[in-house]
Design a protein around this motif. Sequence first.
Motif, mmCIF file in Angstrom:
data_model
loop_
_atom_site.group_PDB
_atom_site.id
_atom_site.type_symbol
_atom_site.label_atom_id
_atom_site.label_comp_id
_atom_site.label_asym_id
_atom_site.label_seq_id
_atom_site.Cartn_x
_atom_site.Cartn_y
_atom_site.Cartn_z
ATOM 1 N N VAL A 176 -38.034 83.948 45.524
ATOM 2 C CA VAL A 176 -37.659 85.024 44.608
ATOM 3 C C VAL A 176 -37.426 84.448 43.205
ATOM 4 O O VAL A 176 -37.919 85.004 42.215
ATOM 5 N N ARG A 177 -36.723 83.330 43.126
ATOM 6 C CA ARG A 177 -36.443 82.747 41.804
ATOM 7 C C ARG A 177 -37.728 82.244 41.144
ATOM 8 O O ARG A 177 -37.921 82.387 39.932
ATOM 9 N N LEU A 194 -36.301 89.713 32.961
ATOM 10 C CA LEU A 194 -36.245 90.198 34.337
ATOM 11 C C LEU A 194 -35.269 89.379 35.165
ATOM 12 O O LEU A 194 -35.192 88.157 35.010
ATOM 13 N N VAL A 195 -34.546 90.057 36.044
ATOM 14 C CA VAL A 195 -33.717 89.408 37.061
ATOM 15 C C VAL A 195 -34.138 89.970 38.410
ATOM 16 O O VAL A 195 -34.230 91.191 38.582
ATOM 17 N N LYS A 196 -34.407 89.071 39.371
ATOM 18 C CA LYS A 196 -34.727 89.477 40.742
ATOM 19 C C LYS A 196 -33.640 88.939 41.667
ATOM 20 O O LYS A 196 -33.064 87.890 41.399
ATOM 21 N N GLU A 197 -33.397 89.650 42.753
ATOM 22 C CA GLU A 197 -32.403 89.217 43.732
ATOM 23 C C GLU A 197 -32.932 89.501 45.131
ATOM 24 O O GLU A 197 -33.465 90.585 45.385
ATOM 25 N N ILE A 255 -40.574 89.423 52.328
ATOM 26 C CA ILE A 255 -39.363 89.354 51.516
ATOM 27 C C ILE A 255 -39.208 90.694 50.812
ATOM 28 O O ILE A 255 -40.190 91.258 50.315
ATOM 29 N N ALA A 256 -37.983 91.199 50.757
ATOM 30 C CA ALA A 256 -37.669 92.392 49.970
ATOM 31 C C ALA A 256 -36.711 91.961 48.861
ATOM 32 O O ALA A 256 -35.763 91.207 49.106
ATOM 33 N N VAL A 257 -36.997 92.417 47.645
ATOM 34 C CA VAL A 257 -36.153 92.086 46.499
ATOM 35 C C VAL A 257 -35.768 93.362 45.776
ATOM 36 O O VAL A 257 -36.422 94.398 45.900
#
Length: 153
Positions: free
Chosen positions: A17-18, A71-74, A83-85
């Motif tokens: 994700v990062r 953008l920020v993803k988590e 994967i779900a973000v």
Amino acid sequence: MRPPLPPFTQATAIEKVRLAEDAWNGRDPEKVALAYTPDSQWRNRAEFINGRTKIEALLVRKWSRELDYRLVKELWTFAENRIAVRFAYKSHDDSGTWFRAYGNENWEFDADGLMRRRIASINEHPNKENDRRLLWPLGRRPDDYRGLSELGF
């Protein structure tokens, strides 16, 4: 190959994700498109596209009108090769109107760690200057900058 590879663990899912967040904050459509299979399937808002060439073209369009994009993803959850973000990003248009978008993405990867499917649901609204929270300099989000949960998103 595009490590980390499935099946994902908590740590490798967070890393994946990062890495995606960092690539998107770099706003290089050609580089970002290389993370997807040549026949990758996307749903992005109301667009349904297939393949790296069309992904790259979408990103060129996106970043030509979404200026100063951050953008920020988590990580939301993961299993095996999925994967779900959730994410939030800000940008402004050429008239100077700022927007914040929120959404969720579901990702599916092949054995080489390339994304073969991306399904994105995105909501966007105008954002007043005093309510902007994604304020780091353009590019990669600093490691010590707050994530989505810490920002209250």
